[in-house]
Design a protein around this motif. Structure first.
Motif, PDB file in Angstrom:
ATOM      1  N   HIS A   1     -57.226   8.997  77.420  1.00 49.09           N
ATOM      2  CA  HIS A   1     -58.771   8.503  77.619  1.00 49.09           C
ATOM      3  C   HIS A   1     -59.621   9.046  76.581  1.00 49.09           C
ATOM      4  CE1 HIS A   1     -56.988   8.592  81.551  1.00 49.09           C
ATOM      5  NE2 HIS A   1     -57.697   7.544  81.885  1.00 49.09           N
ATOM      6  N   SER A   2     -60.556   8.497  76.449  1.00 49.85           N
ATOM      7  CA  SER A   2     -61.606   9.090  75.435  1.00 49.85           C
ATOM      8  C   SER A   2     -62.229  10.284  75.982  1.00 49.85           C
ATOM      9  CB  SER A   2     -62.758   8.025  74.926  1.00 49.85           C
ATOM     10  OG  SER A   2     -63.848   8.159  75.988  1.00 49.85           O
TER      11      SER A   2
ATOM     12  N   PHE B   1     -65.377   9.770  77.696  1.00 46.17           N
ATOM     13  CA  PHE B   1     -65.399   9.245  79.043  1.00 46.17           C
ATOM     14  C   PHE B   1     -65.041  10.251  80.081  1.00 46.17           C
ATOM     15  CE2 PHE B   1     -62.325   7.644  82.064  1.00 46.17           C
ATOM     16  CZ  PHE B   1     -63.226   7.031  83.174  1.00 46.17           C
ATOM     17  N   LEU B   2     -64.202  11.091  79.698  1.00 46.94           N
ATOM     18  CA  LEU B   2     -63.741  12.162  80.658  1.00 46.94           C
ATOM     19  C   LEU B   2     -64.977  13.008  81.017  1.00 46.94           C
ATOM     20  CD1 LEU B   2     -60.059  12.785  79.478  1.00 46.94           C
ATOM     21  CD2 LEU B   2     -60.804  11.592  81.571  1.00 46.94           C
TER      22      LEU B   2
ATOM     23  N   ARG C   1     -61.271  14.845  85.625  1.00 44.63           N
ATOM     24  CA  ARG C   1     -60.476  15.078  84.088  1.00 44.63           C
ATOM     25  C   ARG C   1     -59.680  16.266  84.533  1.00 44.63           C
ATOM     26  NH1 ARG C   1     -64.882  17.746  79.496  1.00 44.63           N
ATOM     27  NH2 ARG C   1     -64.937  19.505  80.652  1.00 44.63           N
TER      28      ARG C   1
ATOM     29  N   THR D   1     -55.917  15.349  84.121  1.00 47.54           N
ATOM     30  CA  THR D   1     -55.096  14.845  82.774  1.00 47.54           C
ATOM     31  C   THR D   1     -54.341  16.088  82.220  1.00 47.54           C
ATOM     32  OG1 THR D   1     -57.092  15.621  81.526  1.00 47.54           O
ATOM     33  CG2 THR D   1     -57.094  13.319  82.474  1.00 47.54           C
TER      34      THR D   1
END
Lengths: 465, 465
Positions: A115-116, A119-120, A127, A130
């Motif tokens: 993900h960018s 975005f996170l 997040r 991740t």
């Protein structure tokens, strides 16, 4: 049947063949004929554990095959050596209980793909699920623990200095006002200004920019003290290097000069990085693979390198003779810029460097005037790959000299009454330094934006949480 | 000649006959014919060390005899077994260097005699030089270290949740506004109200009252997490039990119910008190002598007592049958008051008690509704001598039930968007608790005013620092 963490299950400390239960969230679920391989993470370590689920499970068709990223499960089964690549153990599941489904797997924000970071930041509450932010969170924890442990082992006492304060510490940063006054109906004084005597603390108050002045007083009673708490700067900065709210570490030592301060800084940083290397090699390996190839090697080099010490005047002379083209001028009396600092530590020395004894006019009023009358006993610790990481100084313990410096800076001695005061009673040479905790996290995790180094990021104009 | 701390010099780890240097502040200076006994404290432990200075010292007449409380000195000499009462070692001084005199010994605020606590709050920058506040500071440090160590050993990760926040957590306490708006020139919106979109974070922001909601999201990724950071309540309270700024500890555990939560609370408190008994017996002994006779015995009893667990409904029934006269009414549906809590833990059980499952209407919206539909899975831990010390609950992990509870409390689901959100993705039963760190310090140090449990005390209307 023992409930164990994924870290325990993978550690080799549990005998293969043991019945175990692990609980966590599905990372991936891969079907292979009559089997499903369900990777389960509980955040206790970087790796998930693979649960092998067969059609012998009563809910194999109805539930197990439908598990998607983010679902929560309780897996019970036999711990067994794994044939899979990169994993020593797996669980041959005898039960997979689904705790919580993902409402709409298609729109679940944390898909098993990159993900960018932008975005996170918008889904900061998700997040940590991740790989990257799990790793950052564990490394941040490891560093924080090491901070407390280092100081404790060295005989320091932790002091929590005021967050809401009337003092502006060094007049450095812009400050946030803290108030309970009713904005729709502000009390006024005789001159029409805001009457802060009606505010909560009876004075105008702000969020602290540094606990240093407060902790100095404790240093002159307990000899070795440190702060580790949040500090605030209301600078409307959208750079990747600034946070409005960040945690700061500020040790202060009595009967100490600038050399003692530099020794402490060196021992401190090495201790922290050794701790990360010893405790979080799993997370560092991921960061080395995906974010910063040098994640491990740079820390190893750091802990093995003796710090170089250079006088500011010598640093200026080295920079002038370097033949390097800089954007900012190099001249005695000017502050060093990041490009200068990085040349010194990366190109010239190739190791961490402590630059010492800066011109008095570019440093804060509380720094000790050297005998030359034109420099103060200040230091900056510069490290390859990041530049300045620590700033410190010996403090001006002589009240008469302090008063002159305060007058020079146009500071009101009344406002610093208590700070002047403890120098009247058994003053001693003392020194300390400060460093932003998130800068450390950025350095260790190879992050390019400091907002990713704090659990809930926020930028000026943007507060989601 | 080794520089050692007073703690090291007194510990017995240095061979008698060794040459040592200690550095610190004079507590007392007693003349006895051709000798002076100078007691020096450096804050490393409760006891000062006695330096024996003779007229053989070059500065005996000119300086040593003039030393008064608060002067800073560097003493070098031979470590020797002491004949003096209550001290195992002393230093036979070969040099006493005076670092800093006390400007006017007559007016030095920290005289070697008892001071009122009210007076000492006004000189918070000097009070760590007293026996009491040296002890409180070291015990506070010991407790804080033990907090981090306990969680680390148990596999928890430390999460720093936002201090400046848009969220009001539970709508419980009054909040401090944080702003950079110019009060002399407030931006206005179309309706004439204050336009907070122009404020630093683009929204109206406050100091956090709790990190719980934020840390819950991390719990649903890392399984075991905790916060330990400052929180704020703008209640204009002048009681001895409230602070506007205090440090809070909030662990949160996944795949856990209220019983797990109670188990964690019990293990946690016992760990902390064991640490204080093991590490700070010197300071506890002083507190037992001067402040609270039970300082040591109450902690010993605490760590050895299995906690009792009582249902709220049973507690109400016990109180009603107690024959005790209370100021506040006892009735199912009303909250328990301190007098009720203390009767339960002190009179009825004589040990710490966990009261569980309170009426849903008196508890916060995020607490999990029990199957009976009229209680929630909340708990309070009560301890003899202090009453409530921990409050916790299992959290409502079912989104539909949470939404009903929020509607019942009149809360805007939009405002809690992200908090509702992580329950849509792999929700799990989870639980946690919170406790004010200064309450622990008050309990262990036998303090009667919580302002003495924090380094820089402040009351509404009074901010000196």
């Amino acid at each position: 049947m023992a409930v164990v963490s994924v870290q325990q299950a993978l550690s080799g400390s549990i005998a293969p063949g043991s019945e175990v239960t692990v609980r966590g969230w599905v990372r991936t679920n891969r079907a292979s004929s009559a089997l499903n391989f369900v990777n389960v993470s509980d955040g206790s370590c970087f790796d998930p554990i693979q649960a092998v689920a067969t059609e012998a499970l009563a809910n194999f068709e109805t539930e197990v095959k439908k598990l998607s990223a983010g679902c929560s499960v309780i897996v019970t089964g036999t711990l067994a050596p794994s044939q899979g690549k990169g994993q020593k153990f797996e669980i041959q599941a005898t039960a997979v209980e689904v705790c919580g489904w993902v409402e709409d797997p298609e729109t679940y924000p944390i898909q098993p793909k990159p993900h960018s970071l932008e975005f996170l930041r918008e889904v900061a509450h998700l997040r940590p699920r991740t790989n990257l932010f799990g790793a950052v969170t564990r490394i941040r924890h490891c560093l924080a623990q090491a901070v407390h442990r280092f100081f404790h082992e060295q005989g320091f006492y932790w002091i929590s200095t005021p967050i809401v304060t009337t003092s502006d510490a060094e007049g450095a940063g812009q400050m946030f006002r803290v108030s309970t006054l009713d904005l729709a109906n502000l009390p006024r004084d005789a001159k029409g200004g805001v009457d802060f005597s009606k505010d909560f603390f009876g004075k105008e108050t702000f969020l602290t920019v540094s606990g240093q002045l407060n902790v100095e007083a404790y240093c002159l009673a307990l000899s070795k003290v440190y702060t580790f708490g949040p500090t605030f700067r209301a600078e409307n900065s959208h750079t990747t290097r600034h946070l409005a709210e960040f945690w700061m570490i500020e040790p202060e030592i009595a009967f100490a000069d600038l050399n003692d301060d530099a020794n402490l800084a060196e021992a401190f940083l090495k201790y922290l990085f050794k701790a990360v290397l010893a405790e979080r090699l799993d997370d560092l390996a991921f960061i080395a693979e995906r974010v910063d190839k040098t994640a491990i090697s740079k820390l190893e080099a750091f802990v093995n390198a003796p710090f170089e010490r250079i006088d500011y005047s010598e640093a200026v002379s080295l920079l002038q003779k370097s033949g390097q083209k800089f954007d900012f001028p190099v001249e005695w009396g000017l502050d060093l810029q990041t490009e200068h600092e990085r040349w010194l530590t990366e190109q010239h020395v190739g190791r961490p460097v402590v630059v010492m004894n800066y011109p008095e006019q570019i440093k804060a009023f509380y720094m000790r005037l050297n005998d030359d009358g034109r420099t103060v006993a200040a230091m900056d610790v510069l490290a390859p790959g990041i530049g300045e990481i620590i700033g410190g100084s010996q403090r001006e313990e002589r009240l008469d000299v302090l008063d002159k410096r305060m007058a020079q800076f146009g500071l009101d001695p009344e406002h610093y009454g208590w700070y002047r005061d403890f120098r009247r009673y058994g003053t001693v040479p003392h020194a300390g330094f400060g460093l932003g905790f998130e800068r450390l996290v950025v350095y260790v995790c190879g992050l390019s934006n400091i907002r990713d180094a704090i659990p809930y990021p926020r930028a000026p104009g943007q507060a989601t949480f």
